[in-house]
Design a protein around this motif. Structure first.
Motif, PDB file in Angstrom:
ATOM      1  N   LYS A 129       0.825  -1.207   0.000  1.00  0.00           N
ATOM      2  CA  LYS A 129       0.000   0.000   0.000  1.00  0.00           C
ATOM      3  C   LYS A 129       0.860   1.259   0.000  1.00  0.00           C
ATOM      4  O   LYS A 129       0.500   2.270  -0.609  1.00  0.00           O
ATOM      5  CB  LYS A 129      -0.931   0.002   1.217  1.00  0.00           C
ATOM      6  CG  LYS A 129      -2.007  -1.068   1.186  1.00  0.00           C
ATOM      7  CD  LYS A 129      -2.983  -0.855   0.033  1.00  0.00           C
ATOM      8  CE  LYS A 129      -4.115  -1.860   0.071  1.00  0.00           C
ATOM      9  NZ  LYS A 129      -5.033  -1.712  -1.102  1.00  0.00           N
ATOM     10  N   ASN A 130       2.009   1.222   0.686  1.00  0.00           N
ATOM     11  CA  ASN A 130       2.916   2.366   0.669  1.00  0.00           C
ATOM     12  C   ASN A 130       3.423   2.656  -0.733  1.00  0.00           C
ATOM     13  O   ASN A 130       3.535   3.813  -1.144  1.00  0.00           O
ATOM     14  CB  ASN A 130       4.091   2.121   1.617  1.00  0.00           C
ATOM     15  CG  ASN A 130       3.855   2.665   3.015  1.00  0.00           C
ATOM     16  OD1 ASN A 130       3.984   3.867   3.256  1.00  0.00           O
ATOM     17  ND2 ASN A 130       3.496   1.776   3.942  1.00  0.00           N
ATOM     18  N   VAL A 131       3.740   1.601  -1.476  1.00  0.00           N
ATOM     19  CA  VAL A 131       4.237   1.788  -2.835  1.00  0.00           C
ATOM     20  C   VAL A 131       3.113   2.241  -3.771  1.00  0.00           C
ATOM     21  O   VAL A 131       3.340   3.002  -4.709  1.00  0.00           O
ATOM     22  CB  VAL A 131       4.903   0.494  -3.350  1.00  0.00           C
ATOM     23  CG1 VAL A 131       5.367   0.651  -4.803  1.00  0.00           C
ATOM     24  CG2 VAL A 131       6.096   0.128  -2.465  1.00  0.00           C
ATOM     25  N   GLU A 132       1.907   1.800  -3.496  1.00  0.00           N
ATOM     26  CA  GLU A 132       0.757   2.184  -4.327  1.00  0.00           C
ATOM     27  C   GLU A 132       0.382   3.654  -4.166  1.00  0.00           C
ATOM     28  O   GLU A 132      -0.188   4.261  -5.085  1.00  0.00           O
ATOM     29  CB  GLU A 132      -0.467   1.342  -3.970  1.00  0.00           C
ATOM     30  CG  GLU A 132      -0.453  -0.069  -4.517  1.00  0.00           C
ATOM     31  CD  GLU A 132      -1.773  -0.774  -4.255  1.00  0.00           C
ATOM     32  OE1 GLU A 132      -2.829  -0.140  -4.450  1.00  0.00           O
ATOM     33  OE2 GLU A 132      -1.747  -1.952  -3.860  1.00  0.00           O
ATOM     34  N   LEU A 133       0.690   4.247  -3.020  1.00  0.00           N
ATOM     35  CA  LEU A 133       0.152   5.570  -2.677  1.00  0.00           C
ATOM     36  C   LEU A 133       0.440   6.655  -3.721  1.00  0.00           C
ATOM     37  O   LEU A 133      -0.491   7.381  -4.118  1.00  0.00           O
ATOM     38  CB  LEU A 133       0.670   6.003  -1.301  1.00  0.00           C
ATOM     39  CG  LEU A 133       0.042   7.272  -0.733  1.00  0.00           C
ATOM     40  CD1 LEU A 133      -1.466   7.095  -0.551  1.00  0.00           C
ATOM     41  CD2 LEU A 133       0.690   7.648   0.596  1.00  0.00           C
ATOM     42  N   PRO A 134       1.676   6.823  -4.196  1.00  0.00           N
ATOM     43  CA  PRO A 134       1.896   7.879  -5.210  1.00  0.00           C
ATOM     44  C   PRO A 134       1.076   7.661  -6.476  1.00  0.00           C
ATOM     45  O   PRO A 134       0.659   8.624  -7.119  1.00  0.00           O
ATOM     46  CB  PRO A 134       3.399   7.764  -5.508  1.00  0.00           C
ATOM     47  CG  PRO A 134       3.991   7.073  -4.325  1.00  0.00           C
ATOM     48  CD  PRO A 134       2.931   6.132  -3.849  1.00  0.00           C
ATOM     49  N   MET A 135       0.837   6.398  -6.809  1.00  0.00           N
ATOM     50  CA  MET A 135       0.047   6.098  -8.006  1.00  0.00           C
ATOM     51  C   MET A 135      -1.422   6.422  -7.785  1.00  0.00           C
ATOM     52  O   MET A 135      -2.142   6.775  -8.723  1.00  0.00           O
ATOM     53  CB  MET A 135       0.235   4.627  -8.388  1.00  0.00           C
ATOM     54  CG  MET A 135       1.649   4.305  -8.835  1.00  0.00           C
ATOM     55  SD  MET A 135       1.889   2.559  -9.275  1.00  0.00           S
ATOM     56  CE  MET A 135       2.172   1.820  -7.655  1.00  0.00           C
ATOM     57  N   LEU A 136      -1.892   6.314  -6.547  1.00  0.00           N
ATOM     58  CA  LEU A 136      -3.260   6.708  -6.203  1.00  0.00           C
ATOM     59  C   LEU A 136      -3.430   8.204  -6.435  1.00  0.00           C
ATOM     60  O   LEU A 136      -4.407   8.642  -7.051  1.00  0.00           O
ATOM     61  CB  LEU A 136      -3.555   6.360  -4.740  1.00  0.00           C
ATOM     62  CG  LEU A 136      -4.910   6.790  -4.192  1.00  0.00           C
ATOM     63  CD1 LEU A 136      -6.049   6.084  -4.923  1.00  0.00           C
ATOM     64  CD2 LEU A 136      -4.994   6.497  -2.686  1.00  0.00           C
ATOM     65  N   TYR A 137      -2.469   9.002  -5.957  1.00  0.00           N
ATOM     66  CA  TYR A 137      -2.514  10.450  -6.178  1.00  0.00           C
ATOM     67  C   TYR A 137      -2.409  10.784  -7.665  1.00  0.00           C
ATOM     68  O   TYR A 137      -2.949  11.791  -8.125  1.00  0.00           O
ATOM     69  CB  TYR A 137      -1.380  11.139  -5.421  1.00  0.00           C
ATOM     70  CG  TYR A 137      -1.508  11.073  -3.914  1.00  0.00           C
ATOM     71  CD1 TYR A 137      -2.762  11.083  -3.307  1.00  0.00           C
ATOM     72  CD2 TYR A 137      -0.389  11.019  -3.100  1.00  0.00           C
ATOM     73  CE1 TYR A 137      -2.891  11.025  -1.928  1.00  0.00           C
ATOM     74  CE2 TYR A 137      -0.500  10.961  -1.716  1.00  0.00           C
ATOM     75  CZ  TYR A 137      -1.757  10.966  -1.142  1.00  0.00           C
ATOM     76  OH  TYR A 137      -1.879  10.911   0.220  1.00  0.00           O
ATOM     77  N   TYR A 138      -1.710   9.938  -8.404  1.00  0.00           N
ATOM     78  CA  TYR A 138      -1.514  10.152  -9.845  1.00  0.00           C
ATOM     79  C   TYR A 138      -2.783   9.851 -10.628  1.00  0.00           C
ATOM     80  O   TYR A 138      -2.955  10.300 -11.757  1.00  0.00           O
ATOM     81  CB  TYR A 138      -0.369   9.242 -10.320  1.00  0.00           C
ATOM     82  CG  TYR A 138       0.189   9.567 -11.668  1.00  0.00           C
ATOM     83  CD1 TYR A 138       1.084  10.622 -11.840  1.00  0.00           C
ATOM     84  CD2 TYR A 138      -0.149   8.810 -12.796  1.00  0.00           C
ATOM     85  CE1 TYR A 138       1.623  10.915 -13.080  1.00  0.00           C
ATOM     86  CE2 TYR A 138       0.387   9.102 -14.039  1.00  0.00           C
ATOM     87  CZ  TYR A 138       1.264  10.160 -14.176  1.00  0.00           C
ATOM     88  OH  TYR A 138       1.792  10.447 -15.410  1.00  0.00           O
TER      89      TYR A 138
ATOM     90  N   ALA B   3      10.933   2.126   0.403  1.00  0.00           N
ATOM     91  CA  ALA B   3      10.936   3.550   0.063  1.00  0.00           C
ATOM     92  C   ALA B   3      11.478   3.781  -1.349  1.00  0.00           C
ATOM     93  O   ALA B   3      10.987   4.651  -2.086  1.00  0.00           O
ATOM     94  CB  ALA B   3      11.760   4.329   1.085  1.00  0.00           C
ATOM     95  N   ILE B   4      12.477   3.006  -1.748  1.00  0.00           N
ATOM     96  CA  ILE B   4      13.021   3.130  -3.104  1.00  0.00           C
ATOM     97  C   ILE B   4      11.980   2.664  -4.127  1.00  0.00           C
ATOM     98  O   ILE B   4      11.795   3.293  -5.173  1.00  0.00           O
ATOM     99  CB  ILE B   4      14.337   2.342  -3.225  1.00  0.00           C
ATOM    100  CG1 ILE B   4      15.423   3.010  -2.371  1.00  0.00           C
ATOM    101  CG2 ILE B   4      14.786   2.257  -4.686  1.00  0.00           C
ATOM    102  CD1 ILE B   4      16.689   2.179  -2.226  1.00  0.00           C
ATOM    103  N   ALA B   5      11.290   1.568  -3.824  1.00  0.00           N
ATOM    104  CA  ALA B   5      10.222   1.102  -4.716  1.00  0.00           C
ATOM    105  C   ALA B   5       9.139   2.168  -4.860  1.00  0.00           C
ATOM    106  O   ALA B   5       8.662   2.442  -5.973  1.00  0.00           O
ATOM    107  CB  ALA B   5       9.628  -0.200  -4.179  1.00  0.00           C
TER     108      ALA B   5
END
Length: 245
Positions: free
Chosen positions: A107-116, A156-158
């Motif tokens: 879910k942490n890695v998904e978050l920027p894509m959700l905003y996108y 965090a890198i992912a």
């Protein structure tokens, strides 16, 4: 010849500490970084590197000067425009990870894509592939407090790679890790640079780590005191195959 991805000219950052006193943190900074470079910005505490990082990352504005990021004049952007630049053009990796405690690695890695605005299926599929890329495929459902420091940084890198940013901006990414774990994380940055072809700006006080990058920019008292290509730079993954994401 590769295009410039960062072009900063006469960047000044000042803070006013009561009329007529002015504290100059950055003084006439000129930096050019080309697409696909791995560049370190190194300096002691108080040199101005954190302030410079905030400006590169569109987290703060300079007092004066021009900043062109991937063809975009950052200084002309509204606050909402800066937020869009951060989300689409820059992937951040911080010393303290900045993961959401109650969300899984996935879910942490998904978050920027959700905003996108990416749809749920695409977000999940890409997040899974990114976690595989950083060797965290067996920890996707774990919460941050169930992960070691090195594992958190790999997540965090992912996350930083999620929206296919133009630049990865890493702020002391090994600073909270022991030397062996830091070595693994540093090797991962080399992989992201060499195999994935990403531009990386690496902020550090550690000159030994800076010597692993292609070019070293040294700050002191808010000024660039040296800028040189690194003759010691050696690729870690010279024959790495492109990983399709």
């Amino acid at each position: 010849m590769k295009d410039n991805i960062i072009d900063m000219r006469n960047i000044v950052k000042s803070f006013y500490i009561g009329t007529p006193n002015q504290l100059d943190i950055l003084k006439d900074i000129d930096i050019t970084i080309k697409e696909g470079e791995f560049v370190s910005i190194v300096g002691a505490s108080g040199s101005g590197k954190s302030t410079l990082m905030n400006i590169i990352g569109a987290l703060d504005r300079p007092t004066s000067g021009t900043y062109i990021l991937n063809g975009t004049n950052v200084g002309e952007k509204t606050d909402n425009g800066l937020s869009e630049v951060r989300n689409k053009k820059i992937g951040f990796v911080f010393q303290t990870y900045n993961l959401i405690p109650r969300s899984s690695a996935l879910k942490n890695v998904e978050l920027p894509m959700l905003y996108y605005g990416m749809n749920r299926h695409e977000r999940r599929e890409r997040a899974e592939k990114l976690l595989e890329l950083v060797g965290m495929e067996d920890r996707m459902k774990h919460l941050p407090n169930e992960l070691s420091g090195g594992q958190k940084q790999r997540v965090a890198i992912a996350r930083a790679l999620a929206n296919e940013p133009s630049i990865i901006l890493a702020d002391e990414p090994t600073g909270a890790l022991d030397s062996s774990t830091g070595r693994l994380v540093m090797d991962l940055f080399h992989k992201v640079h060499e195999v994935e072809g990403k531009t990386i700006v690496f902020i550090t006080h550690n000159y030994e780590l800076a010597e692993e990058t292609e070019r070293i920019i040294t700050l002191k008292d808010g000024k660039i005191v040296s800028e040189e290509y690194n003759d010691k730079y050696v690729k870690k993954f010279p024959d790495g195959e492109k990983i399709c994401l």
